[in-house]
Design a protein around this motif. Sequence first.
Motif, PDB file in Angstrom:
ATOM      1  N   LEU A 173      -3.016  -0.457 -10.329  1.00 28.54           N
ATOM      2  CA  LEU A 173      -1.707  -0.062 -10.855  1.00 28.54           C
ATOM      3  C   LEU A 173      -1.635  -0.355 -12.344  1.00 28.54           C
ATOM      4  O   LEU A 173      -2.249  -1.289 -12.843  1.00 28.54           O
ATOM      5  CB  LEU A 173      -0.605  -0.829 -10.144  1.00 28.54           C
ATOM      6  CG  LEU A 173      -0.493  -0.545  -8.650  1.00 28.54           C
ATOM      7  CD1 LEU A 173       0.691  -1.303  -8.075  1.00 28.54           C
ATOM      8  CD2 LEU A 173      -0.325   0.952  -8.410  1.00 28.54           C
ATOM      9  N   MET A 199     -14.791   6.867   1.558  1.00 29.66           N
ATOM     10  CA  MET A 199     -14.008   6.063   2.492  1.00 29.66           C
ATOM     11  C   MET A 199     -12.604   5.949   1.911  1.00 29.66           C
ATOM     12  O   MET A 199     -12.404   5.249   0.916  1.00 29.66           O
ATOM     13  CB  MET A 199     -14.618   4.670   2.588  1.00 29.66           C
ATOM     14  CG  MET A 199     -14.692   4.163   4.008  1.00 29.66           C
ATOM     15  SD  MET A 199     -15.435   2.514   4.003  1.00 29.66           S
ATOM     16  CE  MET A 199     -14.190   1.569   3.115  1.00 29.66           C
ATOM     17  N   PRO A 219      -1.325  10.042  -8.205  1.00 29.48           N
ATOM     18  CA  PRO A 219      -0.231  10.049  -7.219  1.00 29.48           C
ATOM     19  C   PRO A 219       0.175  11.470  -6.843  1.00 29.48           C
ATOM     20  O   PRO A 219       0.523  11.749  -5.698  1.00 29.48           O
ATOM     21  CB  PRO A 219       0.914   9.341  -7.933  1.00 29.48           C
ATOM     22  CG  PRO A 219       0.375   8.778  -9.185  1.00 29.48           C
ATOM     23  CD  PRO A 219      -0.962   9.381  -9.454  1.00 29.48           C
ATOM     24  N   VAL A 234      -6.995   5.282  -2.735  1.00 30.23           N
ATOM     25  CA  VAL A 234      -8.248   4.881  -3.356  1.00 30.23           C
ATOM     26  C   VAL A 234      -9.385   5.376  -2.469  1.00 30.23           C
ATOM     27  O   VAL A 234      -9.263   5.337  -1.248  1.00 30.23           O
ATOM     28  CB  VAL A 234      -8.267   3.338  -3.469  1.00 30.23           C
ATOM     29  CG1 VAL A 234      -9.667   2.831  -3.732  1.00 30.23           C
ATOM     30  CG2 VAL A 234      -7.310   2.875  -4.560  1.00 30.23           C
ATOM     31  N   ILE A 271      -9.819   6.216  -8.062  1.00 35.01           N
ATOM     32  CA  ILE A 271      -8.375   6.109  -7.888  1.00 35.01           C
ATOM     33  C   ILE A 271      -7.800   7.522  -7.984  1.00 35.01           C
ATOM     34  O   ILE A 271      -8.087   8.256  -8.933  1.00 35.01           O
ATOM     35  CB  ILE A 271      -7.746   5.193  -8.947  1.00 35.01           C
ATOM     36  CG1 ILE A 271      -8.421   3.814  -8.848  1.00 35.01           C
ATOM     37  CG2 ILE A 271      -6.246   5.075  -8.745  1.00 35.01           C
ATOM     38  CD1 ILE A 271      -7.924   2.843  -9.871  1.00 35.01           C
ATOM     39  N   ILE A 326     -15.493   3.239  -7.020  1.00 37.22           N
ATOM     40  CA  ILE A 326     -14.141   3.359  -6.498  1.00 37.22           C
ATOM     41  C   ILE A 326     -13.450   4.468  -7.288  1.00 37.22           C
ATOM     42  O   ILE A 326     -13.485   4.479  -8.515  1.00 37.22           O
ATOM     43  CB  ILE A 326     -13.353   2.046  -6.741  1.00 37.22           C
ATOM     44  CG1 ILE A 326     -14.079   0.832  -6.149  1.00 37.22           C
ATOM     45  CG2 ILE A 326     -11.928   2.173  -6.247  1.00 37.22           C
ATOM     46  CD1 ILE A 326     -13.881   0.636  -4.691  1.00 37.22           C
ATOM     47  N   LEU A 333      -3.899  -4.710  -0.331  1.00 37.14           N
ATOM     48  CA  LEU A 333      -2.731  -3.875  -0.036  1.00 37.14           C
ATOM     49  C   LEU A 333      -1.480  -4.656  -0.400  1.00 37.14           C
ATOM     50  O   LEU A 333      -1.352  -5.835  -0.084  1.00 37.14           O
ATOM     51  CB  LEU A 333      -2.717  -3.482   1.442  1.00 37.14           C
ATOM     52  CG  LEU A 333      -3.923  -2.657   1.892  1.00 37.14           C
ATOM     53  CD1 LEU A 333      -3.777  -2.266   3.355  1.00 37.14           C
ATOM     54  CD2 LEU A 333      -4.078  -1.399   1.034  1.00 37.14           C
ATOM     55  N   SER A 338      -8.714   5.004   1.440  1.00 40.62           N
ATOM     56  CA  SER A 338      -7.799   3.920   1.785  1.00 40.62           C
ATOM     57  C   SER A 338      -6.463   4.203   1.101  1.00 40.62           C
ATOM     58  O   SER A 338      -6.375   4.242  -0.124  1.00 40.62           O
ATOM     59  CB  SER A 338      -8.422   2.596   1.327  1.00 40.62           C
ATOM     60  OG  SER A 338      -7.466   1.760   0.772  1.00 40.62           O
ATOM     61  N   THR A 339      -5.439   4.443   1.917  1.00 39.41           N
ATOM     62  CA  THR A 339      -4.160   4.865   1.376  1.00 39.41           C
ATOM     63  C   THR A 339      -3.210   3.677   1.232  1.00 39.41           C
ATOM     64  O   THR A 339      -2.814   3.073   2.220  1.00 39.41           O
ATOM     65  CB  THR A 339      -3.536   5.928   2.285  1.00 39.41           C
ATOM     66  OG1 THR A 339      -4.504   6.945   2.497  1.00 39.41           O
ATOM     67  CG2 THR A 339      -2.294   6.537   1.669  1.00 39.41           C
ATOM     68  N   GLY A 340      -2.880   3.315  -0.009  1.00 36.61           N
ATOM     69  CA  GLY A 340      -1.975   2.196  -0.265  1.00 36.61           C
ATOM     70  C   GLY A 340      -0.558   2.693  -0.464  1.00 36.61           C
ATOM     71  O   GLY A 340      -0.290   3.900  -0.394  1.00 36.61           O
ATOM     72  N   SER A 341       0.355   1.777  -0.743  1.00 43.46           N
ATOM     73  CA  SER A 341       1.756   2.176  -0.888  1.00 43.46           C
ATOM     74  C   SER A 341       1.969   2.968  -2.175  1.00 43.46           C
ATOM     75  O   SER A 341       2.800   3.845  -2.250  1.00 43.46           O
ATOM     76  CB  SER A 341       2.652   0.945  -0.861  1.00 43.46           C
ATOM     77  OG  SER A 341       2.279   0.073  -1.904  1.00 43.46           O
ATOM     78  N   GLU A 342       1.202   2.637  -3.231  1.00 42.01           N
ATOM     79  CA  GLU A 342       1.426   3.324  -4.497  1.00 42.01           C
ATOM     80  C   GLU A 342       0.267   4.237  -4.909  1.00 42.01           C
ATOM     81  O   GLU A 342       0.438   5.138  -5.699  1.00 42.01           O
ATOM     82  CB  GLU A 342       1.670   2.298  -5.611  1.00 42.01           C
ATOM     83  CG  GLU A 342       2.825   1.354  -5.287  1.00 42.01           C
ATOM     84  CD  GLU A 342       3.588   0.941  -6.532  1.00 42.01           C
ATOM     85  OE1 GLU A 342       3.643   1.721  -7.511  1.00 42.01           O
ATOM     86  OE2 GLU A 342       4.131  -0.177  -6.537  1.00 42.01           O
ATOM     87  N   ARG A 343      -0.907   3.957  -4.398  1.00 41.70           N
ATOM     88  CA  ARG A 343      -2.065   4.748  -4.794  1.00 41.70           C
ATOM     89  C   ARG A 343      -3.018   4.914  -3.616  1.00 41.70           C
ATOM     90  O   ARG A 343      -3.151   4.018  -2.783  1.00 41.70           O
ATOM     91  CB  ARG A 343      -2.872   4.013  -5.875  1.00 41.70           C
ATOM     92  CG  ARG A 343      -2.340   4.107  -7.261  1.00 41.70           C
ATOM     93  CD  ARG A 343      -2.543   5.484  -7.872  1.00 41.70           C
ATOM     94  NE  ARG A 343      -2.221   5.474  -9.289  1.00 41.70           N
ATOM     95  CZ  ARG A 343      -0.983   5.351  -9.774  1.00 41.70           C
ATOM     96  NH1 ARG A 343       0.044   5.258  -8.964  1.00 41.70           N
ATOM     97  NH2 ARG A 343      -0.777   5.344 -11.069  1.00 41.70           N
ATOM     98  N   GLU A 346      -7.727  10.126 -11.004  1.00 40.66           N
ATOM     99  CA  GLU A 346      -7.086   9.431 -12.124  1.00 40.66           C
ATOM    100  C   GLU A 346      -8.108   8.593 -12.872  1.00 40.66           C
ATOM    101  O   GLU A 346      -8.147   8.583 -14.088  1.00 40.66           O
ATOM    102  CB  GLU A 346      -5.973   8.525 -11.606  1.00 40.66           C
ATOM    103  CG  GLU A 346      -5.292   7.767 -12.729  1.00 40.66           C
ATOM    104  CD  GLU A 346      -4.011   7.113 -12.272  1.00 40.66           C
ATOM    105  OE1 GLU A 346      -3.122   7.839 -11.789  1.00 40.66           O
ATOM    106  OE2 GLU A 346      -3.888   5.875 -12.393  1.00 40.66           O
ATOM    107  N   MET A 366      -8.474  -6.122   2.497  1.00 37.47           N
ATOM    108  CA  MET A 366      -9.162  -5.142   3.328  1.00 37.47           C
ATOM    109  C   MET A 366     -10.618  -5.135   2.884  1.00 37.47           C
ATOM    110  O   MET A 366     -10.948  -4.626   1.814  1.00 37.47           O
ATOM    111  CB  MET A 366      -8.556  -3.766   3.090  1.00 37.47           C
ATOM    112  CG  MET A 366      -8.341  -2.974   4.369  1.00 37.47           C
ATOM    113  SD  MET A 366      -7.632  -1.360   3.958  1.00 37.47           S
ATOM    114  CE  MET A 366      -8.982  -0.611   3.041  1.00 37.47           C
TER     115      MET A 366
END
Lengths: 338, 338, 338, 338
Positions: A66, D29, D7, D38, D4, D2, A42, D31-36, D60, A29
């Motif tokens: 992560l 800006m 969760p 950002v 982070i 950036i 992603l 940006s929503t990921g599967s685990e975090r 975090e 992205m």
Amino acid sequence: MIVIVKPQASAEQMEHLLERIRQFGLQPMVSTGSERTVVGLLGDERLLPEGALESLPAVEQVMPILKPYKLVSREFKSTDTVIEVRGIPIGGKQIQVIAGPCSVETPEQMRSSAEAVKAAGCRLMRGGAFKPRTSPYTFQGVGDEGLDYFRTAADAVGLPIVTELMDVRKIDLFLEKGVDIIQIGTRNMQNFDLLKEVGRLDVPVILKRGLSATIKEWLMAAEYIAAHGNHRIIFAERGIRTFETAYRNVLDVTAIPVLKRETHLPVIVDPSHAGGKAWLVPQLSKAAIAAGADGLLVESHPCPEEAWCDADQALSPQQLMTLMGDLRKIAEAIGREL
Amino acid sequence: MIVIVKPQASAEQMEHLLERIRQFGLQPMVSTGSERTVVGLLGDERLLPEGALESLPAVEQVMPILKPYKLVSREFKSTDTVIEVRGIPIGGKQIQVIAGPCSVETPEQMRSSAEAVKAAGCRLMRGGAFKPRTSPYTFQGVGDEGLDYFRTAADAVGLPIVTELMDVRKIDLFLEKGVDIIQIGTRNMQNFDLLKEVGRLDVPVILKRGLSATIKEWLMAAEYIAAHGNHRIIFAERGIRTFETAYRNVLDVTAIPVLKRETHLPVIVDPSHAGGKAWLVPQLSKAAIAAGADGLLVESHPCPEEAWCDADQALSPQQLMTLMGDLRKIAEAIGREL
Amino acid sequence: MIVIVKPQASAEQMEHLLERIRQFGLQPMVSTGSERTVVGLLGDERLLPEGALESLPAVEQVMPILKPYKLVSREFKSTDTVIEVRGIPIGGKQIQVIAGPCSVETPEQMRSSAEAVKAAGCRLMRGGAFKPRTSPYTFQGVGDEGLDYFRTAADAVGLPIVTELMDVRKIDLFLEKGVDIIQIGTRNMQNFDLLKEVGRLDVPVILKRGLSATIKEWLMAAEYIAAHGNHRIIFAERGIRTFETAYRNVLDVTAIPVLKRETHLPVIVDPSHAGGKAWLVPQLSKAAIAAGADGLLVESHPCPEEAWCDADQALSPQQLMTLMGDLRKIAEAIGREL
Amino acid sequence: MIVIVKPQASAEQMEHLLERIRQFGLQPMVSTGSERTVVGLLGDERLLPEGALESLPAVEQVMPILKPYKLVSREFKSTDTVIEVRGIPIGGKQIQVIAGPCSVETPEQMRSSAEAVKAAGCRLMRGGAFKPRTSPYTFQGVGDEGLDYFRTAADAVGLPIVTELMDVRKIDLFLEKGVDIIQIGTRNMQNFDLLKEVGRLDVPVILKRGLSATIKEWLMAAEYIAAHGNHRIIFAERGIRTFETAYRNVLDVTAIPVLKRETHLPVIVDPSHAGGKAWLVPQLSKAAIAAGADGLLVESHPCPEEAWCDADQALSPQQLMTLMGDLRKIAEAIGREL
């Protein structure tokens, strides 16, 4: 994972980067800022081999989002893990002081050690039959029969035993003698074959921190054990190597709250090896408990000056007794017990 | 050994100190200065257990005079030891660059790696079948069959092979495959059981420096190998851990002349792991040779960006070729050859 | 001082060594052992310029016996020094927590800071008008008028003030404003011209440890101040630089008992700068007190997230209040008061 | 920059974060990921006070994208800067060896030092009139008149002079005596008031690396000088502090290529202070030049064993002459000249 692109990267280099990211099953992205272009990834960044993107010409820096450990992390399990060893809880409200000699010497020395440890109110005992020594010419531990002396002496007073494993070929012996907690020493924190093997056992493990291991490396070493099936792991901070020469190592008390936040597993401290001097043990022990440690590993000996190794860091029976009294007050001051 | 007595030590404590010294078979020699009393110990101070005197109440400090290593020391053997591996000398006038991939991947990758290493003019080859990795979830090496791929590829171009041993249980395999030089990695520098075992072999050993090992500890680790019978040891400096985060480790070039003075054994350098980036390898390699290193361990790969590990630190075949040319000029400038 | 002679030293080189020793007004005493010859030096070894003997061809190593610091040493004065600041004792049974903001911002911010510090039960206040900042582009402190804001706010609640001096040209201003304790920061621990100047003042000095200063260098820096006449010195441990990157610095609790043994002067701890995070402050503070510190330097702010610097390490008024309660229990557990 | 997000951050905490970002004039800006999740920040991240976002409950970790230095960076000026000092170029093809005694002692010692430096082929001379010494009881330099001795001796042979400035109050004296290059020592690398003052001068500055300064901190210290107007800055690597005790410091050769990539300014090396022993200087000097250094700072003395300080690290005139010959060969091997 976030990739920062070099300001001078060409369009072709940029395209190559995006292609590589897709090859690893991740979705790039792109976000173009005024001074830098940034690419977010992603998907599960753990799919990427280390260094895979860093080697590309477009890449200035790669920043992971992560954490690389999972099973041992507080995210995986939010409540404190309490490890029970023959009924003794480690990691709960009660603080455990594991005392005993650096080295198993004789049946008699172990007998009087065990009595002193018990009398002081400790609930577990430590002692080494195999010793990692810097010099090949110094005493290397009494070996196999040492475990017998230890087992016999500890059984007589009803204490579970903690002892160090250095060699995968000794695992059967350790199981046969019923070692209650296996200790992985500082120099073996990243002996990955050994970690994998204790990961397959059903025995709790004390994992000492490497002399210059980062918190992250330490957590990853524990993850090795956990990933092979053994989740009963206890972290033991024992001082780190720094530039300071006035004492052996620097006890890293900050590691205690940081670990307690990062992992659900118990954290104990070895003030004897950290400071390297018996006279430092009381102050370091108090600091460790005050900072939130779940227990201590303390060297004690019936007659310190006659110990076969580390004579200058063992507490006498009387000193151990006094220490336990002092620690009890600290434990109460922070709402715990000892 | 020199013992400095505390200013406030009593006569009784002093007497106890002298008695203990005599019990260890040493002769005390007291010298009373205006501010401090000092006791010299005549005899072999290596007879004393560590910490034995430090624990006594009269003692302020104990200072050793003798160095704790013997077989590996320059005092024991004043001339440089040259280790021959299938006719290739290590430690003589000729400098050896040992190149090859971080990790054995496939027969094809090893074949083209070997050809590139040979074409660049290197006389030995490196590659790992078993990889010590920080994370249990990353590639751990292809294992046993990797040695076959390596052996076959290297034999085709006539190069002796260097590979890392991490587990005592793999020694028979290493002997069977005829590994020419066994590498003991950074994390195993103080895996004493492993050191003892390679000490019993008749195969040269490259002993990498631990991440935060002192020169003295490193020499003692070599002494372990030598004391068990194997005197063909090559030291490999590979960077030390410091506070700096701009690069992976700090290549310690000072260690080169210091080791060359302390030991008669060869000293080589691994610039790839030290810097952690391929672009740093040329400058670090030149520095190492200029400082007196007897050789290098360099990571190279037929296609670095596709390497299964450490992709960002391997040289391409062309880069390796260029490096060899540049190093040849440095070698000549200091009166050696490559 | 003990000189160890090289085994291969010639008679002529040996004679040259003895002659040089005599030239410096010292008396050599030669002792010939089986493996090494050793020369003891009778007289005050501090007469020797550094490196003077090391450069001679006969010399292998030179080992000092005397400690290079005197006025600050426990040998010079065996009882604890208690420094009184407007009636507040530092170094006695009572523990002092010196709280306040990293940086002086506005009169209003200082007023509410002072009230919170007072309300929490602290007896001294800290705050910086001049800030040493890594970047030239970040806030450098409000400067001269900041001292006025601080003085006014602290006087309103009756708290003595502690503030950092970075530049000798500001000394007159500090005296004029009646700064109660001058702080010498980490980066200036070896700014010897500054140390000499504060050594000439009649104001207590908090001397912070350099980021990678050894205990010995730190004691020598204090000796600079003492040697110029000012004996009211307080040591402040604030974390040291190591390889660890999970937290800003490593709080060196071992330094506390070691300093208390080496010097008669008070020792305090700055948990805020050590850990670099507000959430770490309570655990580190408890550890410091439990290890024997005489006090703390803690960052607090009326509204941490709006602080102009180090927003992530300041405690809120409520957090400071809670901390004081927790520390009181620890103080009582070790027989002190707060 | 950036950010982070934790969760477990609540929607309200997230909103608070976004609001704060906007308050600092930056554009968030998400940006929503599967685990975090950002948050990228568009705009100049240097507008943010340090720690401003870290203190918010949703955060975090905060990761900067831009480098905090500008004027000294290679991005700001892509070509190498060559600094001319009375016609002598520093930072070009020609390598400069700046030699001379640690300390100015007497007119006669400076005269013979200058002759030896000139005779060896060096084009600049070093020497200290003011010495930063660890102990208040050792020789502190001859002071003001030392600059006269130095100036006179160097003028007689036509060498520009390099000398250390420790105290802002000596700047007028330095200008009056026409010091050609001002050296800022290791202990003053973060003496920001001193950096600001030399930033206002029209004299080149050698900026030594702090004992445990990171590359980034060092670049920021240079940025202080540049930001105040003086862009003629030369970096001098002089060894860093580590755990190793076998030598004084560890010469960090990796810093050379890393600095040459990060900054357009010249980089030189001080092998004398790094190793702390004269016998190490030749090997360290060769390594530094081979790694790409633009020059060296070397201690030499007409009669090293009689030097008033650091007697064990100065080269004799003959040793300096030999070194220059050896370095010339290395310089040619890498396509430079000396």
